[in-house]
Design a protein around this motif. Sequence first.
Motif, PDB file in Angstrom:
ATOM      1  N   MET A 341      35.734 -11.094  -3.708  1.00 31.17           N
ATOM      2  CA  MET A 341      34.494 -11.004  -4.638  1.00 31.17           C
ATOM      3  C   MET A 341      34.204  -9.795  -5.451  1.00 31.17           C
ATOM      4  N   THR A 342      34.486  -8.910  -4.470  1.00 35.20           N
ATOM      5  CA  THR A 342      34.138  -7.499  -5.054  1.00 35.20           C
ATOM      6  C   THR A 342      35.182  -7.075  -6.119  1.00 35.20           C
ATOM      7  N   ALA A 343      36.610  -7.473  -5.774  1.00 29.78           N
ATOM      8  CA  ALA A 343      37.556  -7.303  -6.970  1.00 29.78           C
ATOM      9  C   ALA A 343      37.181  -8.068  -8.217  1.00 29.78           C
ATOM     10  N   GLY A 344      36.842  -9.379  -7.938  1.00 26.10           N
ATOM     11  CA  GLY A 344      36.549 -10.076  -9.213  1.00 26.10           C
ATOM     12  C   GLY A 344      35.334  -9.502  -9.879  1.00 26.10           C
ATOM     13  N   LEU A 345      34.436  -8.980  -9.112  1.00 27.32           N
ATOM     14  CA  LEU A 345      33.134  -8.380  -9.773  1.00 27.32           C
ATOM     15  C   LEU A 345      33.371  -7.346 -10.654  1.00 27.32           C
ATOM     16  N   ALA A 346      34.474  -6.425 -10.024  1.00 25.24           N
ATOM     17  CA  ALA A 346      34.796  -5.140 -10.629  1.00 25.24           C
ATOM     18  C   ALA A 346      35.487  -5.311 -11.961  1.00 25.24           C
ATOM     19  N   ALA A 347      36.344  -6.577 -11.974  1.00 24.62           N
ATOM     20  CA  ALA A 347      37.021  -6.847 -13.196  1.00 24.62           C
ATOM     21  C   ALA A 347      36.125  -7.365 -14.318  1.00 24.62           C
ATOM     22  N   VAL A 348      34.913  -7.995 -13.825  1.00 24.50           N
ATOM     23  CA  VAL A 348      33.976  -8.462 -14.740  1.00 24.50           C
ATOM     24  C   VAL A 348      33.170  -7.531 -15.447  1.00 24.50           C
ATOM     25  N   ILE A 349      33.134  -6.315 -14.754  1.00 25.72           N
ATOM     26  CA  ILE A 349      32.214  -5.175 -15.326  1.00 25.72           C
ATOM     27  C   ILE A 349      33.138  -4.612 -16.242  1.00 25.72           C
ATOM     28  N   PHE A 350      34.280  -4.476 -16.067  1.00 25.72           N
ATOM     29  CA  PHE A 350      35.349  -3.778 -16.940  1.00 25.72           C
ATOM     30  C   PHE A 350      35.377  -4.534 -18.069  1.00 25.72           C
ATOM     31  N   ILE A 351      35.612  -5.933 -18.113  1.00 23.90           N
ATOM     32  CA  ILE A 351      35.671  -6.690 -19.209  1.00 23.90           C
ATOM     33  C   ILE A 351      34.662  -6.880 -20.106  1.00 23.90           C
ATOM     34  N   VAL A 352      33.331  -6.989 -19.441  1.00 17.56           N
ATOM     35  CA  VAL A 352      32.362  -7.211 -20.283  1.00 17.56           C
ATOM     36  C   VAL A 352      31.779  -5.707 -21.027  1.00 17.56           C
ATOM     37  N   TYR A 439      23.973  -6.605 -25.007  1.00 14.87           N
ATOM     38  CA  TYR A 439      24.157  -7.654 -23.701  1.00 14.87           C
ATOM     39  C   TYR A 439      25.454  -6.981 -22.868  1.00 14.87           C
ATOM     40  N   ALA A 440      26.405  -6.368 -23.674  1.00 17.31           N
ATOM     41  CA  ALA A 440      27.466  -5.718 -22.771  1.00 17.31           C
ATOM     42  C   ALA A 440      26.910  -4.491 -22.007  1.00 17.31           C
ATOM     43  N   HIS A 441      26.067  -3.916 -22.218  1.00 15.47           N
ATOM     44  CA  HIS A 441      25.615  -2.636 -21.631  1.00 15.47           C
ATOM     45  C   HIS A 441      24.755  -3.352 -20.655  1.00 15.47           C
ATOM     46  N   ALA A 442      23.868  -4.166 -20.846  1.00 14.43           N
ATOM     47  CA  ALA A 442      22.917  -4.730 -19.715  1.00 14.43           C
ATOM     48  C   ALA A 442      23.498  -5.482 -18.623  1.00 14.43           C
ATOM     49  N   THR A 443      24.624  -6.238 -19.282  1.00 14.97           N
ATOM     50  CA  THR A 443      25.404  -7.129 -18.125  1.00 14.97           C
ATOM     51  C   THR A 443      26.260  -6.158 -17.441  1.00 14.97           C
ATOM     52  N   GLY A 444      26.866  -5.071 -17.906  1.00 16.05           N
ATOM     53  CA  GLY A 444      27.703  -4.364 -17.064  1.00 16.05           C
ATOM     54  C   GLY A 444      26.842  -3.538 -15.906  1.00 16.05           C
ATOM     55  N   ILE A 445      25.951  -2.925 -16.491  1.00 15.68           N
ATOM     56  CA  ILE A 445      24.955  -2.305 -15.360  1.00 15.68           C
ATOM     57  C   ILE A 445      24.524  -3.389 -14.281  1.00 15.68           C
ATOM     58  N   THR A 446      23.884  -4.440 -14.715  1.00 17.57           N
ATOM     59  CA  THR A 446      23.437  -5.420 -13.835  1.00 17.57           C
ATOM     60  C   THR A 446      24.526  -5.946 -12.893  1.00 17.57           C
ATOM     61  N   ALA A 447      25.700  -6.374 -13.365  1.00 16.69           N
ATOM     62  CA  ALA A 447      26.787  -6.669 -12.668  1.00 16.69           C
ATOM     63  C   ALA A 447      27.030  -5.671 -11.455  1.00 16.69           C
ATOM     64  N   ALA A 448      26.847  -4.303 -11.802  1.00 21.56           N
ATOM     65  CA  ALA A 448      27.232  -3.291 -10.814  1.00 21.56           C
ATOM     66  C   ALA A 448      26.328  -3.580  -9.601  1.00 21.56           C
ATOM     67  N   ALA A 449      24.989  -3.933  -9.807  1.00 20.59           N
ATOM     68  CA  ALA A 449      23.867  -4.273  -8.738  1.00 20.59           C
ATOM     69  C   ALA A 449      24.481  -5.553  -7.877  1.00 20.59           C
ATOM     70  N   VAL A 450      24.919  -6.437  -8.490  1.00 17.89           N
ATOM     71  CA  VAL A 450      25.715  -7.651  -7.839  1.00 17.89           C
ATOM     72  C   VAL A 450      26.768  -7.295  -7.073  1.00 17.89           C
ATOM     73  N   LEU A 451      27.615  -6.187  -7.423  1.00 22.40           N
ATOM     74  CA  LEU A 451      28.644  -5.847  -6.756  1.00 22.40           C
ATOM     75  C   LEU A 451      28.081  -5.172  -5.260  1.00 22.40           C
ATOM     76  N   VAL A 452      27.228  -4.255  -5.605  1.00 19.77           N
ATOM     77  CA  VAL A 452      26.552  -3.786  -4.253  1.00 19.77           C
ATOM     78  C   VAL A 452      26.169  -4.801  -3.374  1.00 19.77           C
ATOM     79  N   LEU A 453      25.684  -5.633  -3.822  1.00 19.54           N
ATOM     80  CA  LEU A 453      25.143  -7.136  -2.934  1.00 19.54           C
ATOM     81  C   LEU A 453      26.542  -7.542  -2.192  1.00 19.54           C
ATOM     82  N   ALA A 454      27.732  -7.593  -2.914  1.00 13.96           N
ATOM     83  CA  ALA A 454      28.866  -8.120  -2.281  1.00 13.96           C
ATOM     84  C   ALA A 454      29.301  -7.333  -1.170  1.00 13.96           C
ATOM     85  N   VAL A 455      29.174  -6.017  -1.409  1.00 16.40           N
ATOM     86  CA  VAL A 455      29.699  -4.912  -0.439  1.00 16.40           C
ATOM     87  C   VAL A 455      28.657  -5.014   0.558  1.00 16.40           C
TER      88      VAL A 455
END
Length: 470
Positions: A341-352, A439-455
């Motif tokens: 999950m963490t790896a997938g979310l990190a990839a999403v953050i990079f992509i967006v 949207y790219a900026h907001a999605t990237g930062i907010t997905a980082a918060a989701v990444l924290v929840l995955a950790v």
Amino acid sequence: MVALTTRPAAPARTAAPARQWIALASVLLATFMGLLDAGIVTVAVPSIQQSLGASFGEVQSVMAGYTLAYAVGLVTGGRLGDLFGRRRTFLVGVLLFVLTSVACAAAPTAPVLIAARVLQGLAAAVMLPQVLSVIQSSFAGPERSSALGFYGATIGLASIAGQIVGGALLAWNPLGLGWRSAFLVNLPIGLLAILVARVTVAESRGPRSRLDLAGAAVLGVALVGLLLPSALGWPMWAWPILLAGGGLLVGFGFLERGKPTALVPMRLLARPAIVRGLSTVLAFYAGNAGFFLLLAYHLQAGLHQSALASGLIFAPLGVGFAVSSLAGKRFGALVTGTALMTAGLAAVIFIVTAVPASAQVSWLLPALALSGVGEGLVAAPLIGRILAGVDPADSGAASGILLTATQVANAGGVALIGGLFAAMLGATPGTPGTGFAHYAHATGITAAAVLVLAVVTGALARPLGRSTSH
């Protein structure tokens, strides 16, 4: 309801194996129906608003009414199965869900639809806790792990099917029914589940007792206070209601202590594995719900994908979830799943944030598949670990608590992650004129918060994975 004679829970594993697995298929069909309905209705909301001339507030209530009624009734619904028989309660719940679905389809006005949706949510609260109760009382050992794997796969497939089937029904418009077909699709599914379950699901129940009506009332009001503000978009009066709900929840705990007919037996919450498991559920599902919301906005408002196309882009995540749910039969999969999950979310953050808009969809597909595989490896073993060792007499109450925690996490995740996303975007999501870069900026930062929840999910799940041998 007529009181039933007390007898020990009758495990379905004494029946022929074929009947046992057919029974599982019948209760999972109800799970699929309930989750499919939620996805289809979400897609159909714009059509409902236009057809009925509903206000935005009324459309919100169509969604919130179901969610609130479902969440508020889950623990009571699970306990009803313990007291009156899980097979009987399941059949009643499915029948009520089908009838209220027909009422929703026939609704002539928005207020009538809202009322029917509330009743439909209550029916779901009676129906769905029995699914986990039947699995808990019918299977043991590796077979239970397999059954929970099928449960997880059903969740994954239904999450895909909801948006796709909803979009297809609206495009096809069978018999000119429009959005009403979104509710009528439950009719054949529900009737099939009833017919099969009647002859295959073995009855089981806990000791004879009375329903704790006072506890049910206090818990219901407390959950309304906790969930209503986020369901209605955090109005001005949200915080007093939220605090009142929290206070009532604390009062509910004191009310239930030492009560022989408690709605929530405190012995359940005295088990460390259950407490840690529920904490993991809160982190896991809050992150998932928030992630789905922000990614939907990124795809539809940022990348200008249609609702149906957005649903298809989510499909690899659902497929990955379904496939890995079948594979992740060992509780040790929890640790591997959170890592993926963490790896997938990190990839999403990079992509967006780094990939051009024109190429993002093709890049997102494998990243979402990886995240879905991780989620599937977490979901089924996590449920199994929470329910492991629960007395069969309490399996309905335990299932209701688990599903309630999931609903609270979903509401909290949408509220917190959605609020952060709007703050980072600097505008209400969907506002015309907000560009892709925002949207790219907001999605990237907010997905980082989701990444924290995955950790956090991984940290909480690690002891759960080590604490069992199967």
